[in-house]
Design a protein around this motif. Structure first.
Motif, short mmCIF file in Angstrom:
data_model
loop_
_atom_site.label_atom_id
_atom_site.label_comp_id
_atom_site.label_asym_id
_atom_site.label_seq_id
_atom_site.Cartn_x
_atom_site.Cartn_y
_atom_site.Cartn_z
N ALA A 50 0.82 -1.22 0.00
CA ALA A 50 0.00 0.00 0.00
C ALA A 50 0.85 1.27 0.00
O ALA A 50 0.48 2.26 -0.61
CB ALA A 50 -0.96 -0.01 1.18
N GLY A 51 2.00 1.24 0.64
CA GLY A 51 2.86 2.40 0.69
C GLY A 51 3.42 2.81 -0.66
O GLY A 51 3.85 3.94 -0.86
N ARG A 52 3.42 1.88 -1.60
CA ARG A 52 3.92 2.17 -2.96
C ARG A 52 2.79 2.48 -3.92
O ARG A 52 3.01 2.62 -5.12
CB ARG A 52 4.72 0.97 -3.48
N GLY A 53 1.57 2.60 -3.41
CA GLY A 53 0.39 2.77 -4.25
C GLY A 53 0.21 4.13 -4.87
O GLY A 53 -0.71 4.32 -5.66
N LYS A 54 1.04 5.10 -4.51
CA LYS A 54 0.98 6.45 -5.09
C LYS A 54 -0.41 7.07 -5.01
O LYS A 54 -0.85 7.77 -5.92
CB LYS A 54 1.51 6.46 -6.51
N GLY A 55 -1.13 6.74 -3.94
CA GLY A 55 -2.45 7.34 -3.73
C GLY A 55 -3.60 6.58 -4.35
O GLY A 55 -4.76 6.95 -4.16
N TYR A 56 -3.33 5.52 -5.08
CA TYR A 56 -4.41 4.73 -5.68
C TYR A 56 -4.98 3.80 -4.61
O TYR A 56 -4.25 3.15 -3.88
CB TYR A 56 -3.92 3.93 -6.89
N ASP A 57 -6.31 3.78 -4.54
CA ASP A 57 -7.00 3.02 -3.50
C ASP A 57 -7.56 1.69 -3.98
O ASP A 57 -7.71 0.76 -3.19
CB ASP A 57 -8.19 3.84 -2.96
N MET A 58 -7.92 1.63 -5.25
CA MET A 58 -8.60 0.45 -5.79
C MET A 58 -8.09 0.18 -7.19
O MET A 58 -7.58 1.07 -7.86
CB MET A 58 -10.12 0.67 -5.87
N GLY A 59 -8.30 -1.04 -7.63
CA GLY A 59 -7.93 -1.38 -8.99
C GLY A 59 -8.86 -2.44 -9.56
O GLY A 59 -9.50 -3.19 -8.84
N ILE A 60 -8.93 -2.44 -10.89
CA ILE A 60 -9.69 -3.45 -11.62
C ILE A 60 -8.74 -4.10 -12.63
O ILE A 60 -7.97 -3.40 -13.30
CB ILE A 60 -10.89 -2.83 -12.38
N VAL A 61 -8.81 -5.40 -12.72
CA VAL A 61 -8.13 -6.14 -13.77
C VAL A 61 -9.21 -6.89 -14.53
O VAL A 61 -9.85 -7.79 -13.99
CB VAL A 61 -7.07 -7.12 -13.23
N ALA A 62 -9.45 -6.45 -15.77
CA ALA A 62 -10.43 -7.11 -16.63
C ALA A 62 -9.67 -7.96 -17.64
O ALA A 62 -8.72 -7.48 -18.27
CB ALA A 62 -11.28 -6.07 -17.36
N ILE A 63 -10.05 -9.21 -17.76
CA ILE A 63 -9.43 -10.12 -18.72
C ILE A 63 -10.41 -10.32 -19.86
O ILE A 63 -11.54 -10.77 -19.65
CB ILE A 63 -9.05 -11.46 -18.07
N LEU A 64 -9.96 -9.94 -21.06
CA LEU A 64 -10.81 -10.02 -22.25
C LEU A 64 -10.19 -10.97 -23.26
O LEU A 64 -8.99 -11.24 -23.23
CB LEU A 64 -10.97 -8.62 -22.84
N ASP A 65 -11.01 -11.47 -24.17
CA ASP A 65 -10.56 -12.46 -25.15
C ASP A 65 -9.54 -11.90 -26.15
O ASP A 65 -8.57 -12.57 -26.47
CB ASP A 65 -11.75 -13.03 -25.93
N LYS A 66 -9.79 -10.69 -26.65
CA LYS A 66 -8.92 -10.14 -27.71
C LYS A 66 -8.93 -8.62 -27.64
O LYS A 66 -9.82 -8.03 -27.00
CB LYS A 66 -9.36 -10.64 -29.09
N PRO A 67 -7.97 -7.96 -28.28
CA PRO A 67 -7.89 -6.49 -28.20
C PRO A 67 -9.18 -5.76 -28.59
O PRO A 67 -9.53 -4.77 -27.94
CB PRO A 67 -6.75 -6.15 -29.16
N ASP A 68 -9.88 -6.22 -29.60
CA ASP A 68 -11.12 -5.55 -30.02
C ASP A 68 -12.19 -5.56 -28.93
O ASP A 68 -13.08 -4.72 -28.91
CB ASP A 68 -11.68 -6.19 -31.28
N ASP A 69 -12.11 -6.53 -28.02
CA ASP A 69 -13.10 -6.62 -26.95
C ASP A 69 -12.98 -5.49 -25.94
O ASP A 69 -13.94 -5.20 -25.22
CB ASP A 69 -13.00 -7.97 -26.24
N VAL A 70 -11.83 -4.81 -25.88
CA VAL A 70 -11.68 -3.68 -24.98
C VAL A 70 -12.64 -2.56 -25.39
O VAL A 70 -13.28 -1.93 -24.54
CB VAL A 70 -10.22 -3.18 -24.94
N THR A 71 -12.79 -2.33 -26.69
CA THR A 71 -13.72 -1.31 -27.17
C THR A 71 -15.16 -1.71 -26.87
O THR A 71 -15.96 -0.88 -26.43
CB THR A 71 -13.54 -1.09 -28.69
N VAL A 72 -15.49 -2.97 -27.10
CA VAL A 72 -16.84 -3.47 -26.78
C VAL A 72 -17.14 -3.26 -25.30
O VAL A 72 -18.20 -2.77 -24.92
CB VAL A 72 -16.97 -4.96 -27.18
N TYR A 73 -16.18 -3.62 -24.47
CA TYR A 73 -16.28 -3.47 -23.01
C TYR A 73 -16.51 -2.00 -22.64
O TYR A 73 -17.42 -1.68 -21.88
CB TYR A 73 -15.01 -4.02 -22.38
N ALA A 74 -15.71 -1.11 -23.19
CA ALA A 74 -15.78 0.32 -22.85
C ALA A 74 -17.12 0.94 -23.24
O ALA A 74 -17.60 1.85 -22.56
CB ALA A 74 -14.63 1.06 -23.50
N GLN A 75 -17.70 0.47 -24.34
CA GLN A 75 -18.92 1.08 -24.87
C GLN A 75 -20.20 0.38 -24.40
O GLN A 75 -21.29 0.88 -24.64
CB GLN A 75 -18.86 1.10 -26.39
#
Length: 81
Positions: A50-75
């Motif tokens: 936590a001391g190395r977190g530079k002020g970030y409190d939370m995180g998300i790691v989303a695992i998607l099938d392929k690069p194009d799915d990031v756009t689908v996810y975002a929209q």
């Protein structure tokens, strides 16, 4: 090969644990709703790092099938919510 989409958050002061729990539930609930989204993990830093977190409190790691799915996810309406 899967794509790992990582997002870090700095929470506003005064955010309650109930609000974080609701955000986690909504985030994890996107799996199965958004095409290409295999898995989503949500949480805070480990106490040992936590001391190395530079002020970030939370995180998300989303695992998607392929690069194009990031756009689908975002929209996708579930993500926009």
């Amino acid at each position: 090969m899967p794509v790992y989409h990582i997002v870090l958050f700095k929470l506003k002061q005064g955010v309650k644990p109930e609000q974080i729990a609701q955000m986690s539930t909504l985030a994890k609930g996107m799996v199965g709703q958004i095409p290409g989204l295999r898995k989503l993990d949500f949480g805070g830093p480990l106490p040992v790092t936590a001391g190395r977190g530079k002020g970030y409190d939370m995180g998300i790691v989303a695992i998607l099938d392929k690069p194009d799915d990031v756009t689908v996810y975002a929209q996708h309406p579930a993500h926009q919510e």
